[in-house]
Motif scaffolding. Structure first.
Motif, PDB file in Angstrom:
ATOM      1  N   LYS A 157      65.178  42.324  73.502  1.00 48.07           N
ATOM      2  CA  LYS A 157      66.589  43.196  72.553  1.00 48.07           C
ATOM      3  C   LYS A 157      67.151  42.688  73.368  1.00 48.07           C
ATOM      4  O   LYS A 157      68.601  41.827  72.925  1.00 48.07           O
ATOM      5  CB  LYS A 157      66.133  44.434  73.574  1.00 48.07           C
ATOM      6  N   LEU A 204      68.142  39.214  71.252  1.00 47.37           N
ATOM      7  CA  LEU A 204      68.511  39.573  69.884  1.00 47.37           C
ATOM      8  C   LEU A 204      69.942  40.110  70.028  1.00 47.37           C
ATOM      9  O   LEU A 204      70.810  39.972  69.173  1.00 47.37           O
ATOM     10  CB  LEU A 204      67.875  40.931  69.647  1.00 47.37           C
ATOM     11  N   HIS A 257      72.939  37.511  68.139  1.00 43.16           N
ATOM     12  CA  HIS A 257      73.382  38.589  67.672  1.00 43.16           C
ATOM     13  C   HIS A 257      74.616  39.288  67.874  1.00 43.16           C
ATOM     14  O   HIS A 257      74.934  39.542  66.680  1.00 43.16           O
ATOM     15  CB  HIS A 257      72.606  39.399  66.038  1.00 43.16           C
ATOM     16  N   GLN A 285      71.486  48.797  69.569  1.00 38.81           N
ATOM     17  CA  GLN A 285      71.182  47.754  67.755  1.00 38.81           C
ATOM     18  C   GLN A 285      69.994  47.647  67.888  1.00 38.81           C
ATOM     19  O   GLN A 285      69.399  47.372  66.439  1.00 38.81           O
ATOM     20  CB  GLN A 285      72.991  47.691  67.780  1.00 38.81           C
ATOM     21  N   ALA A 286      70.308  46.596  68.989  1.00 40.50           N
ATOM     22  CA  ALA A 286      68.684  45.373  68.920  1.00 40.50           C
ATOM     23  C   ALA A 286      67.675  45.632  68.577  1.00 40.50           C
ATOM     24  O   ALA A 286      66.950  45.552  68.124  1.00 40.50           O
ATOM     25  CB  ALA A 286      69.087  43.999  70.423  1.00 40.50           C
ATOM     26  N   THR A 296      67.113  48.851  67.593  1.00 41.38           N
ATOM     27  CA  THR A 296      67.099  49.873  66.520  1.00 41.38           C
ATOM     28  C   THR A 296      66.367  48.446  65.204  1.00 41.38           C
ATOM     29  O   THR A 296      65.224  49.128  64.055  1.00 41.38           O
ATOM     30  CB  THR A 296      68.423  50.001  65.625  1.00 41.38           C
ATOM     31  N   MET A 297      66.897  47.100  65.482  1.00 44.34           N
ATOM     32  CA  MET A 297      66.222  46.069  64.185  1.00 44.34           C
ATOM     33  C   MET A 297      64.920  45.252  64.803  1.00 44.34           C
ATOM     34  O   MET A 297      63.856  45.275  63.943  1.00 44.34           O
ATOM     35  CB  MET A 297      67.079  44.330  65.089  1.00 44.34           C
ATOM     36  N   HIS A 318      61.818  46.537  61.872  1.00 43.75           N
ATOM     37  CA  HIS A 318      61.283  45.253  61.835  1.00 43.75           C
ATOM     38  C   HIS A 318      60.000  45.412  61.513  1.00 43.75           C
ATOM     39  O   HIS A 318      59.243  44.658  61.004  1.00 43.75           O
ATOM     40  CB  HIS A 318      61.746  43.806  62.017  1.00 43.75           C
ATOM     41  N   ILE A 349      64.408  37.438  63.552  1.00 44.18           N
ATOM     42  CA  ILE A 349      64.962  38.116  62.747  1.00 44.18           C
ATOM     43  C   ILE A 349      66.305  38.599  62.389  1.00 44.18           C
ATOM     44  O   ILE A 349      67.633  38.555  63.344  1.00 44.18           O
ATOM     45  CB  ILE A 349      64.417  39.816  63.272  1.00 44.18           C
ATOM     46  N   GLY A 386      70.872  39.215  62.113  1.00 44.12           N
ATOM     47  CA  GLY A 386      70.941  40.192  62.162  1.00 44.12           C
ATOM     48  C   GLY A 386      71.872  40.725  61.669  1.00 44.12           C
ATOM     49  O   GLY A 386      71.637  41.045  60.090  1.00 44.12           O
ATOM     50  N   PRO A 387      73.063  42.310  62.082  1.00 41.20           N
ATOM     51  CA  PRO A 387      73.290  43.038  60.527  1.00 41.20           C
ATOM     52  C   PRO A 387      74.165  42.502  59.641  1.00 41.20           C
ATOM     53  O   PRO A 387      74.748  41.286  60.084  1.00 41.20           O
ATOM     54  CB  PRO A 387      73.932  44.287  61.383  1.00 41.20           C
TER      55      PRO A 387
END
Length: 246
Positions: free
Chosen positions: A193, A196, A200, A206-207, A209-210, A214, A236, A238-239
């Motif tokens: 987390k 990420l 990003h 949010q990290a 959730t990403m 995935h 991974i 980013g948004p």
């Protein structure tokens, strides 16, 4: 008992109680027990049947192929003194071949073929469960005298305590391992987390959730994906920007 036998019995108890307080292998403990019992008491062979978690009996230790065979024979036939001792939780003592034939015909035939004339089966039990049975075979007819029977029973009680302690220790170890794996996974996930979030420029929620998104789309465990991110084996994306597609 003679002084020599008394010393051997004391040594057997010391060995068994030493296993209670230390690390040991259950099979080795049971093999030591049957060897000690065969050497101390007036018996010619000893075997132990032990129940697995599904209550299926197995031959766990024996002093001879003959005693192991008679244990297996009873398991196949579903009857015999060793089975009865386990199922009832009581000592089963058969003094001669005539009594044996009257109660278990097939077992009696095979026991006689193996050269045994009597058997003394003792349950391995705790207050709440029967774990198996220890079975003492003799080539001569007759029951164990009361002193020997009491001492043999005491040794099986110590063995039962050892087995129960080992099972409890195994369960505790599994619980500790599961907890440690969960803690280790949490550390890896937090690291992923953080990576990420920094990469990003997103917040930790949010990290996560990403990361979880995935893992779900790839059908992989969350810890596995997190570890791949931390070790730089997985990137991974980013948004998407808020104005993307306009």
């Amino acid at each position: 008992m003679t002084d020599t036998r008394e010393r051997r019995l004391v040594d057997a108890f010391l060995a068994a109680t030493g296993m209670v307080v230390g690390d040991y292998d259950v099979v080795e403990m049971l093999q030591t027990l049957v060897d000690d019992v065969a050497g101390i008491f007036a018996v010619d062979a000893v075997g132990i049947l032990l129940a697995d978690p599904q209550r299926r009996l197995e031959v766990a230790a024996s002093t001879s192929e003959a005693s192991a065979f008679l244990g297996l024979l009873q398991l196949e036939a579903g009857e015999g003194p060793c089975i009865e001792s386990y199922e009832t939780g009581r000592t089963v003592s058969v003094a001669d071949r005539q009594e044996m034939r009257r109660r278990w015909t097939h077992f009696a035939e095979e026991s006689e073929r193996a050269g045994f004339a009597s058997v003394h089966s003792i349950p391995l039990r705790s207050h709440t469960a029967v774990l198996g049975s220890m079975n003492l075979f003799r080539r001569a007819p007759g029951r164990l005298d009361d002193q020997d029977a009491t001492a043999a029973r005491a040794l099986t009680d110590v063995a039962s305590i050892s087995i129960l302690q080992q099972r409890s220790a195994d369960q505790a170890a599994r619980t500790r391992d599961q907890l440690q794996r969960a803690l280790d996974s949490r550390i890896v996930i937090e690291q992923a987390k953080g990576f990420l979030a920094h990469t990003h420029q997103v917040d930790p929620d949010q990290a996560f959730t990403m990361l979880r998104g995935h893992a779900r789309s790839a059908g992989r465990p969350l810890r596995e994906v997190a570890l791949a991110v931390v070790e730089r084996r997985l990137a991974i994306p980013g948004p998407a920007p808020a104005d993307a597609g306009r």
